[in-house]
Structure formats: structure tokens, C-alpha cells
Design a protein around this motif. Structure first.
Motif, PDB file in Angstrom:
ATOM      1  N   ARG A  41      -0.006   7.043  -6.321  1.00  0.00           N
ATOM      2  CA  ARG A  41      -1.297   7.726  -6.510  1.00  0.00           C
ATOM      3  C   ARG A  41      -1.151   9.218  -6.235  1.00  0.00           C
ATOM      4  O   ARG A  41      -1.661  10.066  -6.983  1.00  0.00           O
ATOM      5  N   ASP A  65       0.822  -1.210   0.000  1.00  0.00           N
ATOM      6  CA  ASP A  65       0.000   0.000   0.000  1.00  0.00           C
ATOM      7  C   ASP A  65       0.853   1.255   0.000  1.00  0.00           C
ATOM      8  O   ASP A  65       0.467   2.274  -0.588  1.00  0.00           O
ATOM      9  N   ASP A  68      -4.328   1.188 -10.412  1.00  0.00           N
ATOM     10  CA  ASP A  68      -3.385   0.355  -9.650  1.00  0.00           C
ATOM     11  C   ASP A  68      -2.700  -0.662 -10.552  1.00  0.00           C
ATOM     12  O   ASP A  68      -1.478  -0.901 -10.453  1.00  0.00           O
ATOM     13  N   LEU A 107       1.804   2.116  -3.541  1.00  0.00           N
ATOM     14  CA  LEU A 107       0.641   2.613  -4.288  1.00  0.00           C
ATOM     15  C   LEU A 107       0.250   4.010  -3.834  1.00  0.00           C
ATOM     16  O   LEU A 107      -0.104   4.863  -4.653  1.00  0.00           O
ATOM     17  N   ARG A 151      -8.828   0.665  -9.507  1.00  0.00           N
ATOM     18  CA  ARG A 151      -8.153  -0.609  -9.746  1.00  0.00           C
ATOM     19  C   ARG A 151      -7.414  -0.605 -11.084  1.00  0.00           C
ATOM     20  O   ARG A 151      -6.335  -1.192 -11.221  1.00  0.00           O
ATOM     21  N   TRP A 197      -6.626   7.728  -7.097  1.00  0.00           N
ATOM     22  CA  TRP A 197      -6.675   7.439  -5.654  1.00  0.00           C
ATOM     23  C   TRP A 197      -8.131   7.474  -5.233  1.00  0.00           C
ATOM     24  O   TRP A 197      -8.756   8.535  -5.131  1.00  0.00           O
TER      25      TRP A 197
END
Length: 908
Positions: A21, A14, A195, A17, A192, A142
């Protein structure tokens, strides 16, 4: 929670990411803000008819300011080099700005158009929905950021319409709240997608980086191989296994054969091999039965443009660009081959050298058996190589230590067994020959070892040092004995004296007799040094005949002798001293038709456990001898500590120590007394005589009359004169810095300095060192000094006059010599002795002497100086007589040179 990518077992955290983001949102924030400016303008245009203008303007300005703040925030974020470490800070600023933006976008529907018609409200709802939907493109990376902005904006708009009455407001409220989950689902799906794209980008970047690293490694490997191949001085080549043509050759290979780069590519490598060996090499190298990986190594001659060289060839079989090939290396071993030939030649030369050298050389094998001896060793050992070959070295060589007689057979055997142990037999060695003779030798041994420090035998060299050892004994004797008389010299005498003091006990009583010859100077002056030397030899022989076995007779220097009487009470020592005194008294020395009667002064000191050191005992005997000389010579004086004469002499020796300490500590001072001219025709300038004072322990000045007598007796005057010359010239350097015109300093030179050969070179060296003109100094010699050392005085005066110094004769008239020698001395001035000057007004004969000296000076062109001028009356008389210069208290009292220079500096 972790996001799983399409690649198996690959998980992005996380944290990664969140950072990515945040980076995406800030990257698109600036363009988003510019779009917001346009939307605000459109909104203002649409709502201007239905919304209060003041409130509409405040809303537009607030949203514009917020957009500018977000642009500023974006710039700071992009400039932050540690933005990942400050993640919490930037996240909070982003979310605060999004919450404020969502709130401001809810203002038109809830505040500005509260009473608008249904069409306007639908238009606003559509516009706000479009803004929220459009934000998905920038905030979709995000989901949390998008959810915050969309939910807050739509919820506030829905709440604003919920409080209005009407069916259309109810529909709008439901639309706002129903639109949220749809947007959230879409935002989640878009998040997603983002991501996954981030994961793919991460994987792609890593893959590209790995590919780049591997590519750089491969390229670096190729470069290293190429650099190594190019840098090696070993020729590398690759040839086709089938036909022998060269496929690759490095620069060293090109240099070896002397061809241009690439000149051997495609040619048969066997053409390089010498014709006599070519067929053999080809058959070996082209053997079809050789297996891949099998190594081959051989040496051969190569024919190159550089001539014939020897090469060591190694090769193996492998693939080269898909072609069965032979990889080979050729090392140029021509230097080694030449070295082998040279080594053989050197071996023959070494054999010839060993045969011809004078030292005996023996070599052994690793078992200590003799392999070789040269002719010199055969002569020393009185044998031949055939007779002793194979025998152990210790069985052939018989050595012993000369000082102890110790045999060295066992030590020699141990060394032969391990010659790497240093050979240290100790002492002087003697070689014992089969005939029973002894030969002094020096023995040096060295192991024969290889590079692995493995011993293969030893080499032993024997040098016949019979002549050297005899010469060494002679030198040792000369170092400890007087070369003239053959007696022990002072150094050896003091060494033996020290040994006696260290070994004596409380019951021992010894005596020291100090002897100073009388009338020795008379023999030297009349008969010359040859007569003096012969006298000393004869006296040494005669006194030696009276010595006991335990006595030690020494010549201490000059005409001084000493006898150390071991185990000799005072009464016995006195009787023996009287015997020596009578021997010298009755001795008549004849030389050159003259007969000289001599004698001696004797100082006797008792040596007990409380007598002190060697120097203290020698000093006591020396004092007693001096007292004997002062009391009439030809007598024996026993040292007694409470004797008044000895106490006076001790005072002289105390002054000697004080003088030596003053010289060591530089405790002297220069005074000066001006010399004034009596005629205006004399060149103006400063003339002054340098005087010497010694500094006492309390800093007071000590007059020269207190210490110069002692300095002369103990021959310290040369050191004192050196000090005066050095410091006077140094003062002249200081004087030249502020004084112009003529200046002259007078420096007195003693008889001892004049007789010292090293003094004149020292004076010249000081002039060169300080770069002082020679004409600034006048050297003064007393009349007695000049006449008694006329040859040396002439050399001293002529040398300095040739360089420009002025020269003066001091105390003139005090001697018994006539004026005749003046024409031989290169003088500039005469200093009339003060005894004629003081009473010149009361004694006519003194005036007559002064007038005669002045007259002679005028005839010879020599200036006259009257010293000890104490009053104006004497000064007036000297003017009448015609004296050129005067010096004394009447014109200037002596003062420290430094004070005189300071006073002169102020006046100038």
C-alpha cells in the motif's frame, strides 16, 4: 487482520499489505502533487474576489511548499534500497504530510471566506468535497491514509461552517459530517479492491516466477543432456525398432563411423556391422519378443570409414517421440582388444625374458606352491621345475643370515602365506645348495595382487652376489686400510681408539706410540716417489713383525705411523718403543744404487682414565714426537705435562688452534707497504706489497712472525694464502671505483701453496669471480721456494704470466744457488734480500752483491727492488748503485689497507 484471498489457505500478512500500500501511494504521489498545483491555481482564481489577497497568497504558498516537500519525499522513498526495513519512518512522513495537507484544504472554508455568501460557500464545499473524493483514487490503496485525510479535511470544514449563523451553513455542516461515513464506506470498499488486486498480483508474480524457474530447469536439463551426449566419447544412438533406421546419433557416433553430422539419420544401423556377423546381430537386435526396458549387451566388429573397429553394444527399448525405439550405446573397445593381443605377446616376451635373465626367479600360487622357476633358478637350486612344481617355497629354498647363522625357513613360510608383508630378512643372506655349498645371494620378494589388493601368489628373485660381496669386502678393507702398506689408516685407527676409550675402566692402562720417520724426504727427493712408497711398504712390514696380537699399527699419513698398545704399562711400552727405534736405526734401504740409513722420532703417551679424548691423546703423542725430533731425532720422548720442551710445543699447538679459529672467524687483516721507484723513467702509478696481520682476541694486530712458523708446520699456509688472494682482489675491486691509472699489488705465495695442485686453479677462479685484470697483481715467491720446487714454480709462474700477471722473486741472494737458474724463470722483478741492504754503506761486500744483482737484472731485463730501506743514507746509496725500486720505513711504513685506501680516496 489478515486478508484472505480467493485461493484456499492462502493468507497475506498485514506487513506485506502495508508495504505494498505504501509503495502504491508513493508511486502515485508525484502526479497527485502536480494536480494539487492546478487545484491551488483554480482555487486562487475563484476566491480572489472574496478572500483577502495576503491570506490567500500565504495559503497557496503553504500548499505549494507542502506539495514540493511531498515530491522530494517521494524521490527519496523511491531511491531507498531498504525502504521495507524503514517502513515506520516512511509511514510517519506520509501521514504527517497528509494531515498537514488536510488541514490546509480546510483553511479556505474556515479562514479565508468566513463572510462569503452562500453561493461561494457552496462552491468551496463542492470543491473541497471533490478534492477529498479525488484523493480516493490515490489514497484508496491504504484505507487508513484515506480515512486520515478525508476525515480531518471534512471535519475541519464542517467545524468551520458550524460556527456561522444561517440555515445554509447548518446544511453545509451536516453535509460535511454526513459525507464522511459515505466516503469511509467507499474507501473501505476500494481498499479491499486494492488488497485483492495486490493478492492477485502477488500470486501472478509467484506463478510467473515458478513457471520461469521450471522452464529454466527444463531447458537446463535439455542443455545438460545435449552437452553430456555431445561430450561423451561413447556413441549414442536411437533407432526405430521396426525397421532399424537411425532416429538420433550423437557426435561420438558420427566420429565412430566417420560420417558427417546427421549423415546416419534415416539409414539402417545394421549396415555398420561386419558382414560376417551382420545376420546374427540383426536377429538378436530385431527380436520382436524383447520387452520394453529389457537390456541387451554384446560385442561385435563394425565396418566404418576409419576401418574395422571393435564395439561393445548395450541397448534397451523405450519410446522416442512416440515411436517404439531402441536406445543404444556403442563403446569403442578396439584399444582393449589390441591390448589383449599385446598382453598375450608380452606374456610370451616375459616368459622369454625370465628364461634368459641371470637372476633366479620363482613364482608361487596363492597357497605358496611353486608354479614356475626360470633356468637361472634351476642352476642356483640344482634342480628342475618338474621336480619342485607344487612344493611349498620354504621346503625348496634354504636361506640363512650370514652374520648370525639364523635359518629363515619359518620367516619364508610366513611371507609366502601373506606376501604383502614386506620382505625384510636383515643381514647378508646365504643360499644353501643341496650339495652343501653356500652362495651369497640378494633376495627380493613381491606379491602378485589384483586391483582389489587380493593376493594371488608371490614372486621371489635370487641374485648371486658372490662377486659383489667380495668386492664390497675389498672396498670396506680399502676404506679402513692404507692402500700402500696395508696397515690400518687414520680414520679406522681413530674409530678403534674411540672404542678402546669407551670400553676401558679405571684400572686399564694403555699406551700410544707416535712415529715420524727421519730422512724420509731425502729418499723421496733422490729416489722419487716410487722409492718413498717402497720404503714405506718395507717399514710397515718390518714393524708389523714386532706387533703383539692386541697391538694396532696404523699409517696416519705421509711418513707418520702410530701404534696403539692395549693393556700395556708405561715401562713395557718404553721397551717396545726402543725395539722399534732400533729396528728403524738398523734398517738400511737400498734404491737405485744408493743406500739410505734411516731412523725415527718416537712420541709416547700413556692412556689412562684421565687422558682425555682421542684427539687430545694424539696431540700429546705428536708433541712428544716433535720434541724428540727437535732434540736430535732417533730417540723416544715420553709425554710429561710439566716438561718445558713439551710446554713449548704445546704453545705451538695453541697457536695452531688460534690460527684455525682465526681462519674460521675471518680474523685476519691486510696491511700494505708502498714500493717507490727511484727513476722518473719508470711508469708512474701506485705499487704496493700486501702484508698480513692476525687479529687478537682484544682486536690488536699480531705480527706474522708470531704465527707463520706454526702455520707452516701445521700446513695451514694454503688456507692463509687463499684468504690473502681472495681479500686482496676484493680490495682491488673497491680501489677501481675511485682510482684510475696504473696500480700493482704484490702478493706473497708460500711453498706449501705452490705444492698444492688445487691452489693455482683457485687463484684463476678468483680472478674470474672479481673480474680483476691479471696485470694488477704481482705474485712473489721466495728464492728458496722457487728453487726447491722448480717444476711447480715454473708451472705456476708461466701460467700466470701468460694471463698478464707480473712475477717477482723475493729474498733474492739469501740462498746458495747461483744466478744460472734465473734464465729459466719468467720473472719481472728481483727483490734483494734485506740483509744486503741494511748495512750497504758499512760493508763493501754487501754493496758488491747488490751491484751484481742490479747488473744481472739489467742484462736480463728484470727490475730490481731493494727492501728494508730504513733511512735516507741507504736510499741515496741505492740510487747510486742503480736499484729500480725501494721499499722500507724510509719511504712508507706499513699501514692497514683500508686506511691506505681511504687516504688515497681523499687525495684523489
Amino acid at each position: 487482520m489478515p486478508i484472505k484471498t480467493g485461493r484456499k489457505n492462502t493468507v497475506l500478512t498485514d506487513e506485506y499489505l502495508r508495504h505494498e500500500r505504501l509503495e502504491l501511494i508513493f508511486d502515485s504521489a508525484r502526479s497527485n502533487c502536480y494536480i494539487t498545483f492546478l487545484l491551488v491555481l483554480v482555487f486562487v482564481f475563484l476566491l480572489r474576489p472574496v478572500a483577502p489577497s495576503g491570506e490567500l497568497l500565504v495559503w497557496a504558498i503553504s500548499l505549494t511548499v507542502l506539495s514540493f516537500y511531498r515530491i522530494h519525499l517521494t524521490s527519496r522513498f523511491l531511491e531507498d534500497p531498504e525502504k521495507k526495513r524503514h517502513f515506520r519512518y516512511w509511514k510517519s512522513r506520509l501521514f504527517y504530510s497528509l494531515a498537514l495537507a488536510a488541514t490546509l484544504w480546510a483553511v479556505p472554508a474556515t479562514v479565508l471566506v468566513r463572510n462569503a455568501d452562500t453561493t461561494t460557500q457552496l462552491l468551496i464545499a463542492w470543491f473541497v468535497g471533490s478534492v477529498v473524493l479525488g484523493s480516493m483514487t490515490t489514497l484508496g490503496a491504504w484505507f487508513s491514509a484515506f480515512a486520515l485525510f478525508s476525515c480531518l479535511c471534512l471535519s475541519l470544514n464542517g467545524i468551520g461552517t458550524a460556527f456561522r449563523s444561517g440555515q445554509s451553513q447548518l446544511i453545509l455542516t451536516l453535509a460535511f459530517f454526513l459525507f464522511q461515513p459515505v466516503l469511509l464506506v467507499a474507501g473501505r470498499l476500494m481498499g479491499r479492491v486494492y488488497d485483492r488486486s495486490l493478492v492477485i498480483r502477488r500470486d501472478n508474480l509467484q506463478l510467473v516466477q515458478r513457471l520461469k524457474v521450471e522452464s529454466e530447469k527444463a531447458q537446463a536439463g535439455e542443455r545438460r543432456f545435449a552437452a553430456l551426449a555431445n561430450a561423451l566419447d561413447v556413441a549414442l544412438f536411437v533407432r526405430n525398432r521396426e525397421n532399424g533406421t537411425v532416429l538420433y546419433a550423437n557426435p561420438a557416433a558420427e566420429r565412430l563411423v566417420g560420417s558427417k553430422p546427421g549423415g546416419w539419420i534415416g539409414r539402417d544401423i545394421h549396415e555398420l556391422v561386419h558382414p560376417e556377423e551382420r545376420d546374427l546381430v540383426r536377429s538378436i537386435a530385431m527380436d520382436p519378443n524383447r520387452k520394453e526396458g529389457e537390456h541387451l549387451s554384446f560385442e561385435t566388429r563394425l565396418v566404418t570409414s576409419n576401418g574395422i573397429v571393435w564395439g561393445h553394444v548395450t541397448s534397451t527399448i523405450s519410446q522416442y517421440e512416440g515411436i517404439p525405439s531402441v536406445f543404444g550405446a556403442v563403446m569403442d573397445i578396439t584399444p582393449r582388444k589390441k591390448a589383449e593381443q599385446q598382453l598375450g605377446l608380452e606374456k610370451e616376451k616375459a616368459q622369454a625374458t625370465l628364461t634368459s635373465i641371470a637372476d633366479g626367479v620363482l613364482t608361487t600360487d596363492k597357497d605358496g606352491a611353486i608354479e614356475f622357476i626360470n633356468p637361472a633358478a634351476e642352476n642356483l637350486l640344482a634342480t628342475s621345475l618338474e621336480q619342485i612344481r607344487g612344493r611349498r617355497l620354504e621346503d625348496v629354498l634354504s636361506l640363512r643370515v650370514e652374520e648370525t647363522g639364523r635359518q629363515l625357513k619359518a620367516e619364508l613360510a610366513r611371507w609366502v602365506d601373506d606376501p604383502r608383508i614386506p620382505w625384510k630378512p636383515g643381514g647378508n643372506l646365504i643360499l644353501m645348495t643341496p650339495e652343501g655349498g653356500d652362495i651369497p645371494v640378494e633376495v627380493t620378494g613381491s606379491p602378485i595382487v589384483d586391483q582389489q589388493e587380493t593376493s594371488h601368489g608371490a614372486v621371489l628373485a635370487l641374485k648371486d652376489v658372490s662377486e659383489i660381496r667380495s668386492l664390497t669386502r675389498l672396498l670396506a678393507f680399502q676404506a679402513s686400510h692404507d692402500p700402500l702398506t696395508g696397515l690400518v689408516n687414520r680414520r679406522e685407527f681413530e674409530v678403534e681408539f674411540n672404542h678402546l676409550l669407551e670400553s676401558k675402566n679405571g684400572a686399564d692402562e694403555h699406551a700410544l706410540l707416535f712415529i715420524d720417520l727421519d730422512q724420509f724426504k731425502l729418499v723421496n727427493d733422490r729416489g722419487g716417489h716410487a722409492a718413498g712408497d717402497e720404503l714405506l711398504r718395507q717399514i710397515g712390514d718390518r714393524m708389523s713383525s714386532l706387533m703383539r696380537q692386541d697391538d694396532l699399527l696404523a699409517r696416519l699419513g705421509g711418513d707418520e705411523f702410530a701404534v696403539l698398545m692395549k693393556n700395556c704399562p708405561l715401562e713395557v711400552a718404553q721397551r717396545r718403543a726402543e725395539e722399534l727405534r732400533k729396528l728403524l736405526r738398523d734398517f738400511n734401504f737400498s734404491w737405485g744404487g744408493h743406500t739410505f740409513e734411516l731412523g725415527g722420532s718416537f712420541g709416547l703417551a700413556v692412556i689412562t682414565s684421565s687422558s682425555g679424548t682421542v684427539q687430545e691423546i694424539l696431540s700429546a703423542a705428536d708433541m712428544a714426537c716433535y720434541v724428540a725430533k727437535e732434540q736430535g731425532r732417533n730417540r723416544v720422548q715420553v709425554y710429561q705435562p710439566d716438561d718445558e720442551s713439551l710446554m713449548a710445543q704445546r704453545g705451538q699447538m695453541d697457536w695452531q688452534q688460534r690460527l684455525q679459529q682465526a681462519l674460521k672467524e675471518d680474523r685476519f687483516a691486510l696491511f700494505t707497504q708502498e714500493v717507490h721507484p727511484l727513476s722518473k723513467r719508470i711508469q708512474p702509478g701506485f705499487r704496493s706489497e700486501i702484508l698480513l696481520r692476525m687479529l687478537g682476541d682484544d682486536g690488536s694486530y699480531i705480527a706474522p712472525g708470531m704465527f707463520l712458523g706454526t702455520a707452516e708446520r701445521y700446513r695451514l699456509m694454503p688456507d692463509i694464502d687463499r684468504w690473502v688472494v681472495r681479500n686482496t682482489l676484493h680490495a682491488l675491486v673497491e680501489l677501481d671505483r675511485f682510482l684510475t691509472g696504473f696500480r700493482l699489488f704484490g702478493i706473497n705465495i708460500s711453498a706449501q701453496s705452490l705444492n698444492e695442485p688445487e691452489f693455482l686453479p683457485y687463484v684463476l677462479e678468483q680472478f674470474d669471480h672479481f673480474e680483476i685484470p691479471f696485470s694488477s697483481v704481482c705474485f712473489e715467491l721466495t728464492e728458496t721456494t722457487a728453487i726447491s720446487n722448480l717444476d711447480r714454480a715454473l708451472n705456476f709462474l708461466n701460467t700466470l704470466r701468460d694471463r698478464g700477471c707480473l712475477l717477482s722473486l723475493d729474498d733474492f741472494g739469501s740462498g746458495v744457488s747461483s744466478f744460472s737458474y734465473l734464465k729459466h724463470l719468467p720473472l719481472n722483478s728481483l727483490k734483494i734480500d734485506g740483509s744486503f741492504v741494511r748495512d750497504i754503506r758499512r760493508h763493501p761486500q754487501d754493496r758488491a752483491v747488490v751491484e751484481s744483482i742490479c747488473q744481472v737484472g739489467k742484462v736480463m731485463g728484470i727490475r730490481t727492488v731493494a727492501e728494508h730501506v730504513e733511512n735516507a743514507e741507504v736510499l741515496s746509496t741505492l740510487k747510486e748503485v742503480g736499484v729500480d725500486f725501494v721499499q722500507g720505513y724510509a719511504v712508507h711504513k706499513p699501514e692497514p689497507l683500508t686506511d691506505w685506501m681511504e687516504r688515497l680516496k681523499v687525495r684523489e
